[in-house]
Design an enzyme around this catalytic site. Structure first.
Site, PDB file in Angstrom:
ATOM      1  N   HIS A 167       0.850  -1.189   0.000  1.00 39.03           N
ATOM      2  CA  HIS A 167       0.000   0.000   0.000  1.00 39.03           C
ATOM      3  C   HIS A 167       0.888   1.243   0.000  1.00 39.03           C
ATOM      4  O   HIS A 167       2.038   1.187   0.456  1.00 39.03           O
ATOM      5  CB  HIS A 167      -0.865   0.038   1.271  1.00 39.03           C
ATOM      6  CG  HIS A 167      -1.981  -0.966   1.302  1.00 39.03           C
ATOM      7  ND1 HIS A 167      -2.147  -1.840   2.359  1.00 39.03           N
ATOM      8  CD2 HIS A 167      -2.987  -1.224   0.434  1.00 39.03           C
ATOM      9  CE1 HIS A 167      -3.222  -2.596   2.128  1.00 39.03           C
ATOM     10  NE2 HIS A 167      -3.742  -2.243   0.980  1.00 39.03           N
ATOM     11  N   CYS A 254      -2.086   0.335   9.792  1.00 45.03           N
ATOM     12  CA  CYS A 254      -3.190  -0.570   9.388  1.00 45.03           C
ATOM     13  C   CYS A 254      -4.045  -1.022  10.554  1.00 45.03           C
ATOM     14  O   CYS A 254      -5.189  -1.421  10.365  1.00 45.03           O
ATOM     15  CB  CYS A 254      -2.654  -1.838   8.736  1.00 45.03           C
ATOM     16  SG  CYS A 254      -1.258  -1.654   7.685  1.00 45.03           S
TER      17      CYS A 254
HETATM   18  N1  GLY Z   1      -2.152  -8.818   5.078  1.00 46.47           N
HETATM   19  C1  GLY Z   1      -2.594  -7.525   4.799  1.00 46.47           C
HETATM   20  C2  GLY Z   1      -3.086  -7.380   3.397  1.00 46.47           C
HETATM   21  O1  GLY Z   1      -2.529  -7.994   2.514  1.00 46.47           O
HETATM   22  O2  GLY Z   1      -4.024  -6.713   3.127  1.00 46.47           O
END
Ligand code: GLY
Length: 264
Positions: A167, A254
Site C-alpha cells: 500500500h 493498518c
Molecule cells: N495482510 C494484509 C493485506 O494484505 O491486506
C-alpha cells in the site's frame, strides 16, 4: 490531522496466519501477535485515545487491519471497496461502527472502483491517493471527488512499479508541517518536491509506516536509523515490537482507524 480522540481497532481472528502475505518473514505467532496488539492498544490509550474495540471476525483473516475498509476524517467517513477479493466483506463489517460514530456523514466507493485505506495518506487537508494492485484508477477518481466535496484536495501517486510496497502507506507516512518519512523510491519518483523528507534506508523500509498520534510518533522497534531521524526532527517516539504484523504484511497504521474531533 494528527490530533485524535478515538481509535477503532479489531481483535485478531483465530485465522490470522491465513491472511494475505508474501511470506518472506516467516509464519506469524498468533499469541505473540495478540500480545503486540494489546501493547498497541495500550499505547493509543496512553496517548489519550478512547478505544473502540471490535470483536474478532474469524472468517476474515486480515480483518484486524481495520484501516483498509474505511477512510476517516473530521468531516466524513468513506467506506471503501477493497481490492483484495478475500477482504471485500470487511467493508460491511466496519459499517455499523462508522454509522454509530459518523451518523449519516458517510460516503462509499462503488464498484468497479476499488480503494484500500492503506493506500490513502492524509497530509493535513491534502490526501495522497496511491494507485496500487488494490486501489484502481476508478476508485481513486471516486475518492478524489468525495474528498473535493468535503473541501479536501488530493493527488495521485502510483506505487505499481515498486514491488516491495503493498500500500502507499507501506512506503510513506506524513508527520505534519510538510514533513514525510518515506522510502527512497517514493522520495525520488513521486513528485513530493514541496515536502521535506526523512528517507529510510532500504534495509529499514518497514519503518516508513509509522503514525503521528497527538504529538508522538509510534514507530516499529528495531529500525534505529529511522527512529534516530524522527527523534532528530523533534518528535517523541514510542517504539513497538511489530514483528508478527510485519510477517502478515501489516503495519502500525493498518491496525487502527484514528478519529479526530468531528467537525459536525
Ligand atoms: N495482510 C494484509 C493485506 O494484505 O491486506
Amino acid at each position: 490531522m494528527s490530533q485524535f480522540e478515538r481509535a477503532i481497532i479489531r481483535d485478531l481472528p483465530d485465522s490470522y496466519t491465513e491472511g494475505l502475505t508474501p511470506g518472506k518473514f516467516g509464519m506469524a505467532d498468533i499469541d505473540l501477535a495478540r500480545e503486540q496488539h494489546q501493547k498497541y492498544k495500550e499505547t493509543l490509550e496512553k496517548l489519550g485515545l478512547e478505544i473502540i474495540r471490535l470483536p474478532k471476525e474469524n472468517a476474515f483473516p486480515d480483518s484486524c487491519f481495520v484501516e483498509d475498509p474505511a477512510i476517516v476524517t473530521e468531516r466524513v467517513a468513506i467506506l471503501t471497496n477493497l481490492g483484495a477479493p478475500s477482504r471485500k466483506g470487511e467493508a460491511a463489517l466496519i459499517l455499523p461502527i462508522l454509522q454509530k460514530v459518523y451518523g449519516t456523514h458517510i460516503e462509499r466507493i462503488e464498484a468497479p472502483g476499488t480503494v484500500e485505506g492503506g493506500d490513502i495518506c492524509e497530509a493535513g487537508n491534502h490526501f495522497f491517493i496511491g494507485l496500487s494492485k488494490r486501489t484502481n484508477e476508478e476508485g481513486a477518481y471516486q475518492l478524489a471527488k468525495i474528498l473535493e466535496k468535503y473541501g479536501y484536495t488530493s493527488s495521485i501517486i502510483s506505487i505499481r512499479s515498486f514491488p516491495n510496497i503493498l500500500h502507499l502507506k507501506t512506503g510513506i507516512s506524513y508527520l505534519g508541517n510538510k514533513l514525510v518519512i518515506c522510502h527512497s523510491q517514493i522520495a525520488n519518483d513521486c513528485g513530493l518536491d514541496d515536502y521535506r523528507k526523512l528517507i529510510v534506508k532500504d534495509e529499514e523500509e518497514y519503518a516508513s509506516n509509522c503514525i503521528l498520534v497527538n504529538g508522538t510518533v509510534i514507530m516499529p522497534k528495531g529500525f534505529d536509523d529511522a527512529i534516530r531521524q524522527v527523534k532528530e526532527a523533534g518528535f517523541d517516539v514510542i517504539e513497538l515490537d511489530m514483528s508478527e504484523f510485519m510477517k502478515q504484511d501489516g503495519g502500525l497504521s493498518c491496525l487502527s482507524l484514528r478519529i479526530p474531533k468531528l467537525a459536525f
